[in-house]
Design a protein around this motif. Sequence first.
Motif, PDB file in Angstrom:
ATOM      1  N   VAL A   6       1.998   1.295 -12.502  1.00  0.00           N
ATOM      2  CA  VAL A   6       2.161   0.526 -11.264  1.00  0.00           C
ATOM      3  C   VAL A   6       3.633   0.476 -10.860  1.00  0.00           C
ATOM      4  O   VAL A   6       3.961   0.603  -9.681  1.00  0.00           O
ATOM      5  CB  VAL A   6       1.569  -0.891 -11.418  1.00  0.00           C
ATOM      6  CG1 VAL A   6       1.930  -1.775 -10.241  1.00  0.00           C
ATOM      7  CG2 VAL A   6       0.053  -0.815 -11.570  1.00  0.00           C
ATOM      8  N   ALA A   7       4.512   0.330 -11.833  1.00  0.00           N
ATOM      9  CA  ALA A   7       5.949   0.302 -11.543  1.00  0.00           C
ATOM     10  C   ALA A   7       6.417   1.625 -10.920  1.00  0.00           C
ATOM     11  O   ALA A   7       7.396   1.648 -10.186  1.00  0.00           O
ATOM     12  CB  ALA A   7       6.744   0.010 -12.814  1.00  0.00           C
ATOM     13  N   GLN A   8       5.695   2.702 -11.204  1.00  0.00           N
ATOM     14  CA  GLN A   8       6.023   4.006 -10.647  1.00  0.00           C
ATOM     15  C   GLN A   8       5.276   4.266  -9.338  1.00  0.00           C
ATOM     16  O   GLN A   8       5.371   5.342  -8.761  1.00  0.00           O
ATOM     17  CB  GLN A   8       5.680   5.110 -11.646  1.00  0.00           C
ATOM     18  CG  GLN A   8       6.496   5.055 -12.908  1.00  0.00           C
ATOM     19  CD  GLN A   8       6.049   6.109 -13.900  1.00  0.00           C
ATOM     20  OE1 GLN A   8       5.564   7.180 -13.534  1.00  0.00           O
ATOM     21  NE2 GLN A   8       6.206   5.814 -15.177  1.00  0.00           N
ATOM     22  N   GLY A   9       4.490   3.282  -8.899  1.00  0.00           N
ATOM     23  CA  GLY A   9       3.754   3.429  -7.649  1.00  0.00           C
ATOM     24  C   GLY A   9       2.452   4.188  -7.772  1.00  0.00           C
ATOM     25  O   GLY A   9       1.947   4.742  -6.801  1.00  0.00           O
ATOM     26  N   THR A  10       1.889   4.225  -8.963  1.00  0.00           N
ATOM     27  CA  THR A  10       0.626   4.916  -9.191  1.00  0.00           C
ATOM     28  C   THR A  10      -0.269   4.034 -10.051  1.00  0.00           C
ATOM     29  O   THR A  10       0.068   2.891 -10.329  1.00  0.00           O
ATOM     30  CB  THR A  10       0.858   6.305  -9.821  1.00  0.00           C
ATOM     31  OG1 THR A  10      -0.381   7.026  -9.825  1.00  0.00           O
ATOM     32  CG2 THR A  10       1.441   6.222 -11.208  1.00  0.00           C
ATOM     33  N   THR A  11      -1.398   4.555 -10.482  1.00  0.00           N
ATOM     34  CA  THR A  11      -2.313   3.808 -11.345  1.00  0.00           C
ATOM     35  C   THR A  11      -2.786   4.710 -12.471  1.00  0.00           C
ATOM     36  O   THR A  11      -2.633   5.941 -12.413  1.00  0.00           O
ATOM     37  CB  THR A  11      -3.551   3.323 -10.566  1.00  0.00           C
ATOM     38  OG1 THR A  11      -4.296   4.469 -10.112  1.00  0.00           O
ATOM     39  CG2 THR A  11      -3.178   2.436  -9.398  1.00  0.00           C
ATOM     40  N   LEU A  12      -3.384   4.096 -13.463  1.00  0.00           N
ATOM     41  CA  LEU A  12      -3.965   4.868 -14.559  1.00  0.00           C
ATOM     42  C   LEU A  12      -5.064   5.775 -14.011  1.00  0.00           C
ATOM     43  O   LEU A  12      -5.172   6.935 -14.401  1.00  0.00           O
ATOM     44  CB  LEU A  12      -4.525   3.946 -15.647  1.00  0.00           C
ATOM     45  CG  LEU A  12      -5.207   4.632 -16.827  1.00  0.00           C
ATOM     46  CD1 LEU A  12      -4.241   5.559 -17.557  1.00  0.00           C
ATOM     47  CD2 LEU A  12      -5.781   3.603 -17.784  1.00  0.00           C
ATOM     48  N   ASN A  13      -5.858   5.265 -13.080  1.00  0.00           N
ATOM     49  CA  ASN A  13      -6.921   6.070 -12.490  1.00  0.00           C
ATOM     50  C   ASN A  13      -6.357   7.291 -11.761  1.00  0.00           C
ATOM     51  O   ASN A  13      -6.866   8.400 -11.921  1.00  0.00           O
ATOM     52  CB  ASN A  13      -7.771   5.216 -11.540  1.00  0.00           C
ATOM     53  CG  ASN A  13      -9.007   5.945 -11.092  1.00  0.00           C
ATOM     54  OD1 ASN A  13      -9.761   6.471 -11.899  1.00  0.00           O
ATOM     55  ND2 ASN A  13      -9.224   5.989  -9.784  1.00  0.00           N
ATOM     56  N   GLN A  14      -5.315   7.108 -10.986  1.00  0.00           N
ATOM     57  CA  GLN A  14      -4.697   8.243 -10.296  1.00  0.00           C
ATOM     58  C   GLN A  14      -4.119   9.243 -11.290  1.00  0.00           C
ATOM     59  O   GLN A  14      -4.186  10.458 -11.076  1.00  0.00           O
ATOM     60  CB  GLN A  14      -3.610   7.762  -9.336  1.00  0.00           C
ATOM     61  CG  GLN A  14      -4.168   7.047  -8.123  1.00  0.00           C
ATOM     62  CD  GLN A  14      -3.077   6.424  -7.275  1.00  0.00           C
ATOM     63  OE1 GLN A  14      -2.009   6.074  -7.759  1.00  0.00           O
ATOM     64  NE2 GLN A  14      -3.358   6.265  -5.982  1.00  0.00           N
ATOM     65  N   TRP A  15      -3.551   8.745 -12.376  1.00  0.00           N
ATOM     66  CA  TRP A  15      -3.024   9.632 -13.419  1.00  0.00           C
ATOM     67  C   TRP A  15      -4.159  10.464 -14.002  1.00  0.00           C
ATOM     68  O   TRP A  15      -4.013  11.686 -14.183  1.00  0.00           O
ATOM     69  CB  TRP A  15      -2.333   8.805 -14.506  1.00  0.00           C
ATOM     70  CG  TRP A  15      -1.748   9.628 -15.611  1.00  0.00           C
ATOM     71  CD1 TRP A  15      -0.524  10.217 -15.633  1.00  0.00           C
ATOM     72  CD2 TRP A  15      -2.385   9.967 -16.852  1.00  0.00           C
ATOM     73  NE1 TRP A  15      -0.354  10.897 -16.819  1.00  0.00           N
ATOM     74  CE2 TRP A  15      -1.471  10.752 -17.591  1.00  0.00           C
ATOM     75  CE3 TRP A  15      -3.617   9.669 -17.423  1.00  0.00           C
ATOM     76  CZ2 TRP A  15      -1.773  11.259 -18.847  1.00  0.00           C
ATOM     77  CZ3 TRP A  15      -3.906  10.170 -18.675  1.00  0.00           C
ATOM     78  CH2 TRP A  15      -2.994  10.962 -19.377  1.00  0.00           C
ATOM     79  N   CYS A  16      -5.288   9.817 -14.290  1.00  0.00           N
ATOM     80  CA  CYS A  16      -6.434  10.521 -14.856  1.00  0.00           C
ATOM     81  C   CYS A  16      -6.944  11.597 -13.901  1.00  0.00           C
ATOM     82  O   CYS A  16      -7.237  12.718 -14.323  1.00  0.00           O
ATOM     83  CB  CYS A  16      -7.563   9.541 -15.174  1.00  0.00           C
ATOM     84  SG  CYS A  16      -7.194   8.421 -16.535  1.00  0.00           S
ATOM     85  N   ILE A  17      -7.045  11.253 -12.617  1.00  0.00           N
ATOM     86  CA  ILE A  17      -7.493  12.227 -11.625  1.00  0.00           C
ATOM     87  C   ILE A  17      -6.535  13.412 -11.584  1.00  0.00           C
ATOM     88  O   ILE A  17      -6.959  14.574 -11.567  1.00  0.00           O
ATOM     89  CB  ILE A  17      -7.623  11.568 -10.238  1.00  0.00           C
ATOM     90  CG1 ILE A  17      -8.793  10.578 -10.245  1.00  0.00           C
ATOM     91  CG2 ILE A  17      -7.805  12.615  -9.143  1.00  0.00           C
ATOM     92  CD1 ILE A  17      -8.850   9.681  -9.023  1.00  0.00           C
ATOM     93  N   GLY A  18      -5.247  13.136 -11.595  1.00  0.00           N
ATOM     94  CA  GLY A  18      -4.245  14.196 -11.573  1.00  0.00           C
ATOM     95  C   GLY A  18      -4.297  15.097 -12.796  1.00  0.00           C
ATOM     96  O   GLY A  18      -3.995  16.287 -12.728  1.00  0.00           O
ATOM     97  N   ASP A  49       4.036   9.380 -19.947  1.00  0.00           N
ATOM     98  CA  ASP A  49       4.113   9.368 -18.488  1.00  0.00           C
ATOM     99  C   ASP A  49       4.264   7.956 -17.937  1.00  0.00           C
ATOM    100  O   ASP A  49       4.976   7.738 -16.957  1.00  0.00           O
ATOM    101  CB  ASP A  49       2.887  10.041 -17.885  1.00  0.00           C
ATOM    102  CG  ASP A  49       2.866  11.543 -18.130  1.00  0.00           C
ATOM    103  OD1 ASP A  49       3.901  12.101 -18.555  1.00  0.00           O
ATOM    104  OD2 ASP A  49       1.806  12.155 -17.902  1.00  0.00           O
ATOM    105  N   ALA A  50       3.620   6.977 -18.552  1.00  0.00           N
ATOM    106  CA  ALA A  50       3.718   5.592 -18.084  1.00  0.00           C
ATOM    107  C   ALA A  50       5.115   5.024 -18.289  1.00  0.00           C
ATOM    108  O   ALA A  50       5.637   4.300 -17.448  1.00  0.00           O
ATOM    109  CB  ALA A  50       2.701   4.711 -18.801  1.00  0.00           C
TER     110      ALA A  50
END
Length: 58
Positions: A6-18, A49-50
């Motif tokens: 979240v601090a990077q402007g993304t989510t765990l879900n978006q990371w997984c999709i990517g 990555d987080a």
Amino acid sequence: MRAGFVAQGTTLNQWCIGKGVNRQTVDKALKGERFSKRSRALIDEAIKDALGEQEFAL
């Protein structure tokens, strides 16, 4: 870990999709419900990555 994404402007879900992995698989690995080498590799990669770090030790 979620806070790191979240601090990077993304989510765990978006990371997984990517990464092309199922979010539930990553969740189970993080909760200790999966113990395979692939699960450990997913945890290591997600933490890296987080946190935005090149190397870390657990």
